[in-house]
Design an enzyme around this catalytic site. Structure first.
Site, PDB file in Angstrom:
ATOM      1  N   LYS B 169       0.861 -10.427   2.232  1.00 18.72           N
ATOM      2  CA  LYS B 169       0.276  -9.309   3.750  1.00 18.72           C
ATOM      3  C   LYS B 169       1.665  -8.184   3.494  1.00 18.72           C
ATOM      4  O   LYS B 169       1.852  -7.670   3.940  1.00 18.72           O
ATOM      5  CB  LYS B 169       1.085 -10.547   4.803  1.00 18.72           C
ATOM      6  CG  LYS B 169       0.422  -9.982   5.976  1.00 18.72           C
ATOM      7  CD  LYS B 169      -0.285  -8.811   6.326  1.00 18.72           C
ATOM      8  CE  LYS B 169      -0.636  -8.096   8.200  1.00 18.72           C
ATOM      9  NZ  LYS B 169       0.825  -7.577   8.856  1.00 18.72           N
ATOM     10  N   GLU B 176       0.957   0.069   3.741  1.00 20.03           N
ATOM     11  CA  GLU B 176       0.635   0.447   4.955  1.00 20.03           C
ATOM     12  C   GLU B 176       0.882   1.533   5.219  1.00 20.03           C
ATOM     13  O   GLU B 176       1.380   2.946   5.563  1.00 20.03           O
ATOM     14  CB  GLU B 176       0.572  -0.222   6.121  1.00 20.03           C
ATOM     15  CG  GLU B 176       0.092   0.328   7.323  1.00 20.03           C
ATOM     16  CD  GLU B 176       0.385  -1.050   8.617  1.00 20.03           C
ATOM     17  OE1 GLU B 176      -0.257  -2.106   7.988  1.00 20.03           O
ATOM     18  OE2 GLU B 176       1.750  -1.403   9.388  1.00 20.03           O
TER      19      GLU B 176
END
Lengths: 299, 299, 299, 299
Positions: B169, B176
């Site tokens: 993550k 991102e």
């Protein structure tokens, strides 16, 4: 409606097939007679020269060029222009530089549309994304064809004046380089990092609901599935780079910082160099000030 | 099955609702009695303390923590641990640092799953992407819950040992940042460039068939639709950055170059600085060697 | 020997003075009669036009141009050329693009030397560094003048064919941008970091014996001495950038990665933008996927 | 005055020699009896243990540690501390992390100075640049020694509280990486560019009067003189990186963008990787969307 298509390579052929599938007529020409014959088998009317193609189109000709960017576009336009007038429309669907498209639009006797085409061979089924520049009436006139070649009405747009279609496509490609490199950095860290991960599983999990899901990430997932989590024997040599170079050049002119796009391009250059002189000098300088041992090539 | 959920903020509440919708039972607790009452209205069994929640779960407890990363996780685990044994399973669904998760997994009396959760509030409808680390049996045991919280079975994956879920993550978030910055550079060049473009139309055209289509690009399209092509009064201040910082720190330790992720983070830092000392010095140095006029603040 | 000097701005005037000091004769012309008069006061023979300057030089003319890069060079050469032949030598000491110098060398009736000049106004005392391209014989012929204008014989060099002098100077400037930014980053970290430091003292300590000592670092020391450790009211606006842009453009053509030079240039662009669209979009996207509050301009 | 020196490697030995040359007394110890004997030959008083060295120094001991950063410093301090009190001064002249120095200063019974030392073996003749943190009185007390070890009084400075000496040295090294890379980019472009240049001559010309002249550029000149313009068999492998990593880590904590320093470090990491996973993925993705041929390792 009736569309002339010049250039029947992989991309041109997809244009032909999608336009035929949508119920339009196509007159097709390519320097390769074989390619023309294959298009004819698929339902197109074959032409054996540019002049022949033009003859078969009658008045108000609509012609799509899908030939390699550069001299081939100019050579084709040289052949075409004597047969064109202001009621005709020519579309350049290739990866031309936007300034070339502005120049050609000014010189062309017909209305000229520059059409950036994205989606690659996968567009054969899904349809392409088409970014179109040039006269509004010509864009409107060609809309049925754009509907067919694109994913549908939402997959094409009139960006603005001449050159704007290829301009937007150029920037698209610059962004594309950076996205590829961004995913690459993430997967490199995962591959070199603390856990022994199944990268196909990572990509699949991300593609289902994560913020960074995308078509490129689906292609990553496919790559790991087909090549393995270690990418097998895929080399670290990245070809291509012209549209990215144009993007950086334009950003320099506009004084817009594009560090990610620049760095993505620099990674491609670096991947193609055997040796990096800057690193060799750094290696040697560490000896110069610190007497650190110099790594030599035959060590 | 029955799931205890501790932490009923926006994300925790989505977990509750999706698990209930899938036909499971939920016992819910939060420090805010209001949040507990709201969850009860939605069908959860309310608990008025951690101890009460544990009591209501009986044997083989399955507990999902959705509390802010950091001290709140440790405080909750301190409360929970006396009530747990090795047949129980605790899931940390927040943005914890992977090394904290490794430490907690070792200390926790129950099996401990670290679960990276991506998708944001939009996951309320679509479901999340869940990256899970920890014991395989515990992951298998929780699968019905993961099926419900994620987009479905493809939206969750067992990454590996403890910490691997939050590790993946963390890297997701680094990517991102870079994707956002990459799109940002492209749209900045279009906004500052040669054509007067409707950026919503550009984004829409790209989202339909172009190589760079993605969920983030759909959010760009939405942003231009809601704010206009000039983004209205949206400021150039980018908050956040902890998970990106962790990603760069880990890449430094692994000696993996992540220039795009680094630069994206640096842009955030730069967006929050009134002034950049490095630029002020460069301005002054140009006077030093070239007698170029120094720009002063009150000019 | 006798040298004609055209262009008597700050840099041209330094050329005149250093050549006179070395015992040579100078014929001086500028569009400003005042500048000509001042040069005459310093010992130069004044000319009131390009034609007059040429007349005063007799055979085997040696002429140094120190006019602004661009059209002024071409305009001056247009005036000069009718008076020149193959035994004459023209030096362009300005910051011309190397491709312009190649073009001019081919067109000029005289031998043409492109001379990159570095050192700025400080060169008045120390002499300049001169990077010279063009015919070897012409370089040899002008050596006494180069000895005078440079720091001495070691301060000038014949780089190679036409254009190579300005090519090497262009790259010099690209490196200069990066060095300035590198020092800037270091001092920014010190200024924002954990200790309350006297940056003049830091720079002085470094300039005496440290690996990173340099003339630019001496200019940093001077800047902190004159402006204070906080640089007072010096603004974070960095002007200039043309030679750095040329360097990056050439590196793109040669496919050589120059990320530091690029980033230094991008910092200049960024310093001149009120707002960065890319950051505004990132700000807005964080709302899109995470419902993080959007910073607005009037907040 | 009398100075104890512990650690007689290349750098420690230079300290001994320079302090002796300045007319001070030195008591020298090293784990290598050979190194102690060599120092004794040069005029130092040999010690055969840390305890013996301390005995020979009497009251108000001044001790310079020049042992490898890390555990060796702590081990030496463990041996020393029982013999020290608040009137003594210990100097750590190595490349310790500033946070370690803060910790050691707090734990040490003597006054503790952290001293960043720059200049490398070349400092044997010129003297070093010394950045010193810790108590002012201890710095003042050691000034005669600093005068001797540094280039002179201008070559050392009291930066501030404990840790500040190593902090400033850490940032110095970050800048050093970026300067090396900046010169490297410039010379790489010249080496790969349009002209066949003698890079020693370029460096020499720049070192005489150009804005970018520096000691590192003199080392470039030396490198080209000794290895040739093509750097002969010097490999593109750059070792080292710990102080640069610390600089970037601190900049992340301070939220200060240091893209050039980061990129210089990333180049080192890249120079040590056989393959870059990110580039291998980019190569494969170009097939994914464009059916471009994948470069394979055995091609």
């Amino acid at each position: 409606m009736q569309l002339g298509v010049i250039g029947l390579g992989r991309m041109g052929r997809i244009v032909v097939d999608r336009v035929l599938d949508a119920g339009h007529e196509v007159v097709a020409f390519d320097l390769s007679a074989e390619a023309v014959a294959a298009a004819a088998d698929a339902g197109a009317e074959p032409a054996d020269s540019v002049a022949d193609l033009v003859d078969r189109l009658g008045d108000d000709k609509r012609i799509w060029l899908m030939v390699p960017a550069g001299d081939a576009v100019d050579a084709t336009l040289d052949d075409l222009d004597p047969h064109l007038d202001g009621d005709d429309v020519v579309v350049d669907g290739g990866n031309s530089h936007f300034e070339e498209s502005v120049r050609r639009a000014e010189a062309c006797s017909a209305a000229y549309l520059d059409c950036g085409t994205s989606g690659g061979p996968a567009g054969a089924e899904l349809g392409f994304s088409l970014m179109v520049g040039g006269p509004q009436w010509a864009y409107d006139e060609l809309s049925p064809v754009f509907d067919a070649v694109a994913t549908g009405p939402a997959g094409h747009g009139h960006m603005g004046d001449s050159g704007s279609g290829h301009y937007v496509k150029m920037v698209h490609n610059g962004v594309e380089y950076a996205l590829m490199q961004a995913y690459g950095e993430g997967f490199e860290l995962l591959a070199e990092g603390r856990y022994d991960l199944d990268l196909e599983s990572v990509a699949q999990t991300w593609n289902n609901g994560a913020v960074i899901r995308s078509w490129l990430l689906e292609l990553c997932e496919e790559a790991f599935r087909e090549e393995g989590s270690d990418l097998g024997d895929v080399d670290d040599h990245v070809a291509g780079g012209s549209t990215g170079t144009w993007t950086v050049q334009e950003a320099l002119e506009q004084e817009v910082p594009v560090p990610l796009i620049y760095q993505s391009l620099a990674e491609r250059f670096g991947s193609r160099a055997d040796d990096r002189f800057s690193r060799r000098l750094a290696n040697r300088l560490r000896y110069g000030f610190g007497r650190h041992e110099v790594a030599r090539k035959d060590d």
